[in-house]
Design a protein around this motif. Structure first.
Motif, PDB file in Angstrom:
ATOM      1  N   HIS A  30       2.252  30.650 -31.380  1.00 39.40           N
ATOM      2  CA  HIS A  30       3.411  29.941 -31.927  1.00 39.40           C
ATOM      3  C   HIS A  30       4.443  30.944 -32.416  1.00 39.40           C
ATOM      4  O   HIS A  30       4.235  31.646 -33.384  1.00 39.40           O
ATOM      5  CB  HIS A  30       2.993  29.030 -33.084  1.00 39.40           C
ATOM      6  CG  HIS A  30       1.965  28.012 -32.670  1.00 39.40           C
ATOM      7  ND1 HIS A  30       2.193  27.101 -31.657  1.00 39.40           N
ATOM      8  CD2 HIS A  30       0.701  27.782 -33.121  1.00 39.40           C
ATOM      9  CE1 HIS A  30       1.113  26.342 -31.509  1.00 39.40           C
ATOM     10  NE2 HIS A  30       0.196  26.753 -32.379  1.00 39.40           N
ATOM     11  N   VAL A  33       9.871  28.051 -34.080  1.00 33.98           N
ATOM     12  CA  VAL A  33       9.921  26.690 -33.549  1.00 33.98           C
ATOM     13  C   VAL A  33      11.362  26.270 -33.333  1.00 33.98           C
ATOM     14  O   VAL A  33      12.193  26.376 -34.229  1.00 33.98           O
ATOM     15  CB  VAL A  33       9.243  25.712 -34.543  1.00 33.98           C
ATOM     16  CG1 VAL A  33       9.345  24.299 -34.021  1.00 33.98           C
ATOM     17  CG2 VAL A  33       7.792  26.113 -34.720  1.00 33.98           C
ATOM     18  N   GLN A  34      11.656  25.793 -32.135  1.00 36.21           N
ATOM     19  CA  GLN A  34      12.995  25.362 -31.787  1.00 36.21           C
ATOM     20  C   GLN A  34      13.025  23.850 -31.626  1.00 36.21           C
ATOM     21  O   GLN A  34      12.003  23.227 -31.354  1.00 36.21           O
ATOM     22  CB  GLN A  34      13.439  26.017 -30.460  1.00 36.21           C
ATOM     23  CG  GLN A  34      13.445  27.542 -30.511  1.00 36.21           C
ATOM     24  CD  GLN A  34      14.460  28.067 -31.504  1.00 36.21           C
ATOM     25  OE1 GLN A  34      15.511  27.471 -31.701  1.00 36.21           O
ATOM     26  NE2 GLN A  34      14.145  29.182 -32.143  1.00 36.21           N
ATOM     27  N   ASP A  40      11.379  20.649 -22.603  1.00 40.09           N
ATOM     28  CA  ASP A  40      10.141  20.117 -23.178  1.00 40.09           C
ATOM     29  C   ASP A  40       9.744  18.798 -22.535  1.00 40.09           C
ATOM     30  O   ASP A  40       8.586  18.408 -22.554  1.00 40.09           O
ATOM     31  CB  ASP A  40      10.295  19.893 -24.694  1.00 40.09           C
ATOM     32  CG  ASP A  40      10.438  21.204 -25.439  1.00 40.09           C
ATOM     33  OD1 ASP A  40       9.791  22.175 -25.020  1.00 40.09           O
ATOM     34  OD2 ASP A  40      11.192  21.235 -26.411  1.00 40.09           O
ATOM     35  N   ASP A  73       1.233  23.572 -28.518  1.00 43.10           N
ATOM     36  CA  ASP A  73       2.613  23.886 -28.896  1.00 43.10           C
ATOM     37  C   ASP A  73       3.371  22.615 -29.271  1.00 43.10           C
ATOM     38  O   ASP A  73       4.138  22.591 -30.244  1.00 43.10           O
ATOM     39  CB  ASP A  73       3.334  24.587 -27.736  1.00 43.10           C
ATOM     40  CG  ASP A  73       2.856  26.016 -27.542  1.00 43.10           C
ATOM     41  OD1 ASP A  73       2.243  26.561 -28.484  1.00 43.10           O
ATOM     42  OD2 ASP A  73       3.076  26.584 -26.456  1.00 43.10           O
ATOM     43  N   TYR A  76       2.217  21.293 -32.636  1.00 35.49           N
ATOM     44  CA  TYR A  76       2.721  22.151 -33.713  1.00 35.49           C
ATOM     45  C   TYR A  76       4.193  21.835 -33.998  1.00 35.49           C
ATOM     46  O   TYR A  76       4.594  21.712 -35.160  1.00 35.49           O
ATOM     47  CB  TYR A  76       2.557  23.615 -33.318  1.00 35.49           C
ATOM     48  CG  TYR A  76       3.052  24.584 -34.372  1.00 35.49           C
ATOM     49  CD1 TYR A  76       2.299  24.839 -35.516  1.00 35.49           C
ATOM     50  CD2 TYR A  76       4.279  25.221 -34.230  1.00 35.49           C
ATOM     51  CE1 TYR A  76       2.753  25.718 -36.488  1.00 35.49           C
ATOM     52  CE2 TYR A  76       4.742  26.101 -35.197  1.00 35.49           C
ATOM     53  CZ  TYR A  76       3.974  26.353 -36.316  1.00 35.49           C
ATOM     54  OH  TYR A  76       4.432  27.207 -37.276  1.00 35.49           O
ATOM     55  N   LYS A  77       4.988  21.699 -32.937  1.00 26.53           N
ATOM     56  CA  LYS A  77       6.406  21.366 -33.125  1.00 26.53           C
ATOM     57  C   LYS A  77       6.570  20.036 -33.843  1.00 26.53           C
ATOM     58  O   LYS A  77       7.372  19.904 -34.777  1.00 26.53           O
ATOM     59  CB  LYS A  77       7.106  21.295 -31.763  1.00 26.53           C
ATOM     60  CG  LYS A  77       7.577  22.625 -31.205  1.00 26.53           C
ATOM     61  CD  LYS A  77       8.443  22.387 -29.977  1.00 26.53           C
ATOM     62  CE  LYS A  77       9.006  23.705 -29.463  1.00 26.53           C
ATOM     63  NZ  LYS A  77       9.903  23.503 -28.313  1.00 26.53           N
ATOM     64  N   GLY A  99      14.776  15.887 -33.401  1.00 24.29           N
ATOM     65  CA  GLY A  99      13.654  16.412 -32.629  1.00 24.29           C
ATOM     66  C   GLY A  99      12.584  15.368 -32.383  1.00 24.29           C
ATOM     67  O   GLY A  99      12.048  15.240 -31.274  1.00 24.29           O
TER      68      GLY A  99
END
Length: 443
Positions: A30, A33-34, A40, A73, A76-77, A99
């Motif tokens: 990680h 974070v974007q 995605d 990933d 986590y985001k 997001g």
């Protein structure tokens, strides 16, 4: 987003129960974070229908190991976004809401969201109560996407029971931010459709919408109310949400609504705002469609209404923008055919190996409502979201393997020929209904 906080225990809450039943029955490493991006959207994970993932692309990214890393990933985001909705910075909260919206609109996240639904609901409630206009709008949209992900059942009912009083307070508060009121008008309608478990509460919500858009009706003395564009947009959103809930009303309620509103709705066709005129026209067509299913149905002002609809379908008013006129003429040609001939211009939606036909105003209003929130992810949700598939009677999700999909792809040349033929047929069909005089004097 920058300086996002680390994952807290709030984002790891994994045990909040499940259930079902409602008025609308169904259905890595990680680095920094974007925010979610279009890139995605190609990662289809955390899905009850994970077989929709493209096995070919997974293999190219390293097979099962690559898929597992991508899933970690993604989780986590999402956890960081959930934590960031309570950040002190309004900009960070806004980014986190956006997001989460992007993630829910482009993939199925039921398993992940179900375990954290009340945490997300608390964040939405906080943003609606304490945030400013844009943040409140994002929170209202996120509430709809959350209900769409959870489907029609006890889980979405819990979410909606928490948020409904807040939606109504903002919607009916004349001192509240106007953009927030507009967003709540749209979100309250769809959330009610998905998650309301009592038809009487549906009627009560419809009355709240009526109290708004009826203010745009022509007054008893014949004068038209003077409203600013933002207030007119609020009334337009309220009218569209009211029409959406009308699609699930009982026959007796439809009859009462028709008797009350059908004589007055045509006067909204004289409104200066093109979106209000179009919303009124589509609602009239919807009312005619629903009312004709009941016997007997009579409408006294038939000829004046048809004359008005025909005028809007061939409008050449120089004082209106050309784009507005084109949009208006296209819609009102269909509305006029619906009122005069009981006809509907069918539309076919293709997704993966399936097709869905929009063949009624009820179906169109429902489809438009979901598409407004899901956007470009609508085809994916039609393919994979069990609740939306149940709404449109598509049956269980179809499982198609990568080899079958690859064999069904046509060549680039064949696609070009198909598109050229479709364009020609569409042009010929439109020319039948296009008045040759409509563009005279516009340039």
């Amino acid at each position: 987003l920058t300086n996002l906080p680390a994952v807290t225990s709030a984002a790891k809450n994994d045990d909040e129960g499940r259930g079902g039943g409602s008025c609308f029955e169904q259905g890595g490493q990680h680095g920094a974070v974007q925010p979610f991006s279009d890139e995605d959207a190609s990662i289809e994970t955390l899905s009850r229908c994970s077989s929709f993932s493209d096995a070919m692309s997974v293999a190219e990214e390293g097979g099962e190991a690559g898929e597992e890393t991508a899933q970690e990933d993604l989780q986590y985001k999402l956890k960081v976004f959930i934590d960031s909705t309570v950040d002190k910075s309004a900009k960070t909260r806004q980014g986190a809401l956006d997001g989460l919206k992007a993630a829910m609109a482009t993939r199925i996240l039921y398993e992940f969201i179900s375990d954290r639904r009340m945490t997300i609901t608390d964040s939405i409630e906080r943003c609606l109560k304490k945030g400013k206009g844009p943040e409140q709008c994002a929170a209202a949209s996120l509430a709809c996407l959350l209900c769409i992900q959870l489907g029609s059942g006890v889980e979405s009912e819990e979410v909606f029971k928490t948020l409904k009083p807040i939606f109504k307070n903002i919607l009916l508060d004349g001192a509240a931010n106007i953009q927030a009121r507009q967003a709540c008008a749209t979100s309250l309608g769809l959330c009610t459709l998905v998650a309301e478990d009592d038809i009487l509460d549906v009627y009560a919500t419809m009355e709240s919408f009526e109290s708004l858009f009826m203010r745009s009706y022509v007054k008893e003395d014949g004068s038209r109310p003077s409203l600013n564009p933002q207030t007119t947009l609020l009334h337009t959103n309220a009218l569209l949400s009211w029409a959406l809930l009308l699609t699930i009303c009982t026959g007796s309620q439809v009859k009462a609504v028709t008797h009350k509103h059908l004589p007055k709705l045509p006067r909204l066709l004289e409104n200066d705002d093109v979106n209000m005129r179009i919303a009124a026209g589509e609602t009239i067509a919807l009312l005619f469609e629903l009312a004709r299913d009941m016997d007997p149905f009579e409408y006294d002002d038939w000829e004046p209404l048809c004359d008005k609809l025909n005028s809007l379908a061939t409008d050449c008013n120089k004082h209106r923008a050309k784009t507005d006129k084109r949009k208006q003429r296209s819609v009102f040609r269909d509305v006029l055919k619906a009122v005069e001939e009981r006809d509907f211009q069918t539309e076919t939606i293709r997704f993966s190996t399936e097709r869905m036909t929009i063949d009624s105003w009820v179906r169109k209003r429902t489809y438009d409502a979901f598409r407004e929130f899901v956007g470009s992810g609508m085809n994916y949700h039609l393919q994979a979201n069990e609740f939306i598939r149940d709404v449109f009677q598509l049956g269980p999700p179809m499982l198609v393997d990568a080899a079958t999909l690859k064999s069904m792809k046509i060549s680039r040349f064949e696609r070009h020929l198909y598109n050229a033929a479709a364009f020609k047929a569409r042009t010929k069909a439109r020319n039948k209904f296009r008045d040759k005089r409509v563009d005279v004097g516009e340039f």
